[in-house]
Scaffold this motif. Sequence first.
Motif, PDB file in Angstrom:
ATOM      1  N   ARG A   4      31.534-181.924 -12.079  1.00 37.36           N
ATOM      2  CA  ARG A   4      31.817-180.713 -12.635  1.00 37.36           C
ATOM      3  C   ARG A   4      31.022-180.186 -13.534  1.00 37.36           C
ATOM      4  N   ILE A   5      30.264-179.211 -13.438  1.00 41.83           N
ATOM      5  CA  ILE A   5      29.380-178.731 -14.437  1.00 41.83           C
ATOM      6  C   ILE A   5      29.535-177.142 -14.861  1.00 41.83           C
ATOM      7  N   ALA A   6      28.911-176.978 -16.087  1.00 35.63           N
ATOM      8  CA  ALA A   6      29.458-175.636 -16.509  1.00 35.63           C
ATOM      9  C   ALA A   6      28.589-174.380 -15.879  1.00 35.63           C
ATOM     10  N   GLU A   7      27.316-174.590 -15.480  1.00 34.05           N
ATOM     11  CA  GLU A   7      26.706-173.635 -15.144  1.00 34.05           C
ATOM     12  C   GLU A   7      25.337-173.812 -14.425  1.00 34.05           C
ATOM     13  N   THR A   8      24.942-173.347 -13.167  1.00 31.49           N
ATOM     14  CA  THR A   8      23.847-173.531 -12.603  1.00 31.49           C
ATOM     15  C   THR A   8      23.490-172.246 -11.805  1.00 31.49           C
ATOM     16  N   ALA A  28      30.500-175.904  -9.953  1.00 31.87           N
ATOM     17  CA  ALA A  28      30.149-175.278 -10.842  1.00 31.87           C
ATOM     18  C   ALA A  28      31.072-174.230 -11.608  1.00 31.87           C
ATOM     19  N   GLU A  29      31.348-174.117 -12.790  1.00 35.34           N
ATOM     20  CA  GLU A  29      32.185-173.104 -13.304  1.00 35.34           C
ATOM     21  C   GLU A  29      31.812-171.791 -13.375  1.00 35.34           C
ATOM     22  N   ARG A  30      30.228-171.701 -13.214  1.00 36.33           N
ATOM     23  CA  ARG A  30      29.678-170.437 -13.181  1.00 36.33           C
ATOM     24  C   ARG A  30      28.396-170.559 -12.447  1.00 36.33           C
ATOM     25  N   GLU A  46      35.081-165.997 -13.845  1.00 34.21           N
ATOM     26  CA  GLU A  46      34.961-167.356 -14.377  1.00 34.21           C
ATOM     27  C   GLU A  46      36.314-168.146 -14.802  1.00 34.21           C
ATOM     28  N   GLY A  47      36.439-169.329 -14.430  1.00 33.87           N
ATOM     29  CA  GLY A  47      37.316-169.940 -15.018  1.00 33.87           C
ATOM     30  C   GLY A  47      38.786-169.702 -14.086  1.00 33.87           C
TER      31      GLY A  47
END
Length: 242
Positions: A4-8, A28-30, A46-47
């Motif tokens: 799980r990553i925040a952004e790409t 990815a979160e975003r 998002e989220g």
Amino acid sequence: MIRRIAETTSTNDDARGASYRHGDILWAERQTAGRGQRGHGWTSGEGMNLTFSLVWEPRFLAVREQFTLLQAVALGLADAFDAQGIDCRIKWTNDIYVGDRKLVGILIEHILAGERLARSIVGIGINVNQMDFDPSLPNPTSMARETGREYDRAEVLERVAQCLDGRYRQLERGEADRLRADYRRRIYRLDAPQRFRVPATGEAFTGIIRDVAPSGELVVEHPDGRRCGYLFRQIEFIVGKR
Ligand code: BTN
């Protein structure tokens, strides 16, 4: 492994990397450049939702058999929604619909080794908890909108991963006929009148979906009784008008 990553930019781009192997998932979160079918983008609150890519290495499949893989993906998702009490259909080729609304988008990209599929990057966007959508989107829905409850996204993803794995195993065992039969039973608007457009000519007509051929062609019966097979991009649904 689920990473799980925040952004790409797009999980489908990252999942091409050599560090991702068969069965791995990148969530990815975003996404700053999420991609959809037919050159469209994919946006997601998002989220609230799930945007991820699963890596499969189906070297046993020939390129001409790729529609079977697409069926396995759509059915794996449908299995997961069944388990949540959400009755969904597969809108050819591989959108997941509840009623006339889109719950999931799927973008599958293949890396070939000669005549075989070396890697398939299965990009999936599931609307999970989002309740309000951009009005410019044609007909979105979410799991929460359908059931009135909020979901733990990590749990949803675990279940989806299990169900996709179950269908991949059928693919590995060569159960193409079973996948095809299960897919047929799930087809959105099967045996019902539906408006279509042929983009190449602009022709619009009301036809009836009768089947999907092993090649992936949508078999549509025309008003004069002719049955024609259409490949992806050769025909479009006109949604909302019958
Ligand atoms: C569509 O219905 O147009 C397909 C949408 C696919 C969206 C997913 S989100 C995760 C993965 N990464 C992307 O850039 N696209 C897919």
